[in-house]
Motif scaffolding. Structure first.
Motif, PDB file in Angstrom:
ATOM      1  N   CYS A   1       0.843  -1.205   0.000  1.00 13.32           N
ATOM      2  CA  CYS A   1       0.000   0.000   0.000  1.00 13.32           C
ATOM      3  C   CYS A   1       0.875   1.252   0.000  1.00 13.32           C
ATOM      4  N   PRO A   2       0.542   2.217  -0.849  1.00  8.83           N
ATOM      5  CA  PRO A   2       1.308   3.462  -0.844  1.00  8.83           C
ATOM      6  C   PRO A   2       0.893   4.347   0.335  1.00  8.83           C
ATOM      7  N   CYS A   3       1.771   5.256   0.699  1.00  7.11           N
ATOM      8  CA  CYS A   3       1.433   6.241   1.726  1.00  7.11           C
ATOM      9  C   CYS A   3       0.483   7.264   1.107  1.00  7.11           C
ATOM     10  N   PRO A   4      -0.465   7.768   1.884  1.00  7.33           N
ATOM     11  CA  PRO A   4      -1.408   8.757   1.342  1.00  7.33           C
ATOM     12  C   PRO A   4      -0.733  10.059   0.913  1.00  7.33           C
ATOM     13  N   PHE A   5       0.378  10.432   1.569  1.00  7.80           N
ATOM     14  CA  PHE A   5       1.064  11.690   1.263  1.00  7.80           C
ATOM     15  C   PHE A   5       2.550  11.415   1.022  1.00  7.80           C
ATOM     16  N   PRO A   6       2.900  10.853  -0.135  1.00  4.45           N
ATOM     17  CA  PRO A   6       4.280  10.428  -0.381  1.00  4.45           C
ATOM     18  C   PRO A   6       5.307  11.564  -0.370  1.00  4.45           C
TER      19      PRO A   6
ATOM     20  N   GLU B   1       5.728  11.752   3.588  1.00  2.00           N
ATOM     21  CA  GLU B   1       5.759  10.525   4.384  1.00  2.00           C
ATOM     22  C   GLU B   1       6.697   9.497   3.777  1.00  2.00           C
ATOM     23  N   GLU B   2       7.254   8.654   4.647  1.00  2.00           N
ATOM     24  CA  GLU B   2       8.052   7.510   4.224  1.00  2.00           C
ATOM     25  C   GLU B   2       7.379   6.250   4.739  1.00  2.00           C
ATOM     26  N   LYS B   3       7.463   5.166   3.950  1.00  2.00           N
ATOM     27  CA  LYS B   3       6.852   3.909   4.346  1.00  2.00           C
ATOM     28  C   LYS B   3       7.919   2.984   4.910  1.00  2.00           C
ATOM     29  N   PHE B   4       7.560   2.296   6.023  1.00  2.00           N
ATOM     30  CA  PHE B   4       8.459   1.336   6.650  1.00  2.00           C
ATOM     31  C   PHE B   4       7.690   0.052   6.915  1.00  2.00           C
TER      32      PHE B   4
ATOM     33  N   ALA C   1       2.942  -2.467   7.331  1.00  2.68           N
ATOM     34  CA  ALA C   1       3.714  -1.288   6.956  1.00  2.68           C
ATOM     35  C   ALA C   1       3.062  -0.063   7.579  1.00  2.68           C
ATOM     36  N   ILE C   2       3.896   0.928   7.894  1.00  6.02           N
ATOM     37  CA  ILE C   2       3.400   2.187   8.441  1.00  6.02           C
ATOM     38  C   ILE C   2       3.954   3.333   7.614  1.00  6.02           C
TER      39      ILE C   2
ATOM     40  N   LYS D   1      18.874  13.219   5.568  1.00  4.36           N
ATOM     41  CA  LYS D   1      18.582  11.931   4.960  1.00  4.36           C
ATOM     42  C   LYS D   1      18.837  10.803   5.966  1.00  4.36           C
ATOM     43  N   GLY D   2      17.890   9.891   6.078  1.00  7.85           N
ATOM     44  CA  GLY D   2      18.032   8.740   6.953  1.00  7.85           C
ATOM     45  C   GLY D   2      17.581   8.963   8.389  1.00  7.85           C
ATOM     46  N   LEU D   3      17.231  10.188   8.757  1.00  6.57           N
ATOM     47  CA  LEU D   3      16.843  10.474  10.133  1.00  6.57           C
ATOM     48  C   LEU D   3      15.544   9.769  10.509  1.00  6.57           C
ATOM     49  N   THR D   4      14.580   9.744   9.601  1.00  5.38           N
ATOM     50  CA  THR D   4      13.319   9.077   9.887  1.00  5.38           C
ATOM     51  C   THR D   4      13.544   7.584  10.094  1.00  5.38           C
ATOM     52  N   ALA D   5      14.361   6.972   9.248  1.00  7.31           N
ATOM     53  CA  ALA D   5      14.653   5.541   9.390  1.00  7.31           C
ATOM     54  C   ALA D   5      15.335   5.261  10.722  1.00  7.31           C
ATOM     55  N   ARG D   6      16.239   6.136  11.139  1.00  2.00           N
ATOM     56  CA  ARG D   6      16.902   5.950  12.443  1.00  2.00           C
ATOM     57  C   ARG D   6      15.891   6.031  13.572  1.00  2.00           C
ATOM     58  N   LYS D   7      14.962   6.984  13.494  1.00  5.21           N
ATOM     59  CA  LYS D   7      13.946   7.121  14.541  1.00  5.21           C
ATOM     60  C   LYS D   7      13.035   5.897  14.589  1.00  5.21           C
ATOM     61  N   VAL D   8      12.648   5.382  13.421  1.00  7.49           N
ATOM     62  CA  VAL D   8      11.807   4.187  13.387  1.00  7.49           C
ATOM     63  C   VAL D   8      12.557   3.007  14.001  1.00  7.49           C
ATOM     64  N   GLU D   9      13.826   2.870  13.695  1.00  7.78           N
ATOM     65  CA  GLU D   9      14.632   1.775  14.256  1.00  7.78           C
ATOM     66  C   GLU D   9      14.755   1.889  15.765  1.00  7.78           C
ATOM     67  N   LEU D  10      14.969   3.107  16.261  1.00  4.49           N
ATOM     68  CA  LEU D  10      15.031   3.315  17.708  1.00  4.49           C
ATOM     69  C   LEU D  10      13.696   2.983  18.369  1.00  4.49           C
ATOM     70  N   ALA D  11      12.602   3.341  17.712  1.00  6.70           N
ATOM     71  CA  ALA D  11      11.276   3.026  18.248  1.00  6.70           C
ATOM     72  C   ALA D  11      11.041   1.526  18.282  1.00  6.70           C
ATOM     73  N   ARG D  12      11.511   0.815  17.241  1.00 10.40           N
ATOM     74  CA  ARG D  12      11.381  -0.648  17.208  1.00 10.40           C
ATOM     75  C   ARG D  12      12.100  -1.279  18.406  1.00 10.40           C
ATOM     76  N   LYS D  13      13.232  -0.711  18.768  1.00 16.44           N
ATOM     77  CA  LYS D  13      14.025  -1.243  19.875  1.00 16.44           C
ATOM     78  C   LYS D  13      13.529  -0.755  21.229  1.00 16.44           C
ATOM     79  N   GLY D  14      12.541   0.127  21.214  1.00 11.94           N
ATOM     80  CA  GLY D  14      11.997   0.656  22.459  1.00 11.94           C
ATOM     81  C   GLY D  14      12.859   1.731  23.085  1.00 11.94           C
ATOM     82  N   LEU D  15      13.708   2.362  22.299  1.00 17.18           N
ATOM     83  CA  LEU D  15      14.625   3.384  22.806  1.00 17.18           C
ATOM     84  C   LEU D  15      14.145   4.798  22.539  1.00 17.18           C
ATOM     85  N   LEU D  16      13.036   4.942  21.912  1.00 14.24           N
ATOM     86  CA  LEU D  16      12.505   6.288  21.603  1.00 14.24           C
ATOM     87  C   LEU D  16      11.100   6.435  22.111  1.00 14.24           C
TER      88      LEU D  16
END
Length: 132
Positions: free
Chosen positions: A88-93, A96-99, A107-108, A117-132
């Motif tokens: 599924c695409p993001c409503p506001f590409p 927004e970035e899809k992960f 997917a979100i 560049k890459g800051l959103t991916a880092r934040k998502v990864e930190l959230a996955r690990k429960g660090l954010l």
């Protein structure tokens, strides 16, 4: 001298706030931020809603969802027909970035984090690990 200056600023503060935020509050409470009446987001014409406005309930969405033709997976957020939910695409590409969330297979869409560049991916990864 200082008390007189303080008193002057105290008396001028409401005017400065009104000048800065007046249109915001006017829009918020009259023209588009909710509330009741004909001027609050819905222009009434003879008991009907203005045809330029989307209804304030989910009828429009449900009608389009029910009328959509898809023999695969119909994305609930965009009504796109795709092979599987993670496609599924993001409503506001543009903003927004899809992960994909492995192992869920979901997917979100997350708001982009500015120009770094890459800051959103880092934040998502930190959230996955429960660090954010």
């Amino acid at each position: 001298m200082i008390p007189r200056l303080s008193l002057t600023l105290l008396l001028l503060a409401p005017l400065l706030v009104a000048a800065q935020f007046g249109q915001f509050f006017e829009h918020m409470f009259q023209g588009g931020g909710g509330g009741g009446g004909a001027g609050a987001g819905q222009q009434q014409r003879g008991g009907r809603q203005d045809s330029n406005n989307v209804p304030s309930n989910s009828d429009w969405y449900r009608r389009n969802f029910d009328e959509a033709t898809c023999n695969k997976y119909l994305c609930p957020g965009t009504l796109a027909c795709v092979d599987k939910p993670t496609h599924c695409p993001c409503p506001f590409p543009n903003t927004e970035e899809k992960f994909e969330l492995h192992p869920d297979g979901k997917a979100i869409c997350v708001s982009k984090s500015g120009k770094v560049k890459g800051l959103t991916a880092r934040k998502v990864e930190l959230a996955r690990k429960g660090l954010l």
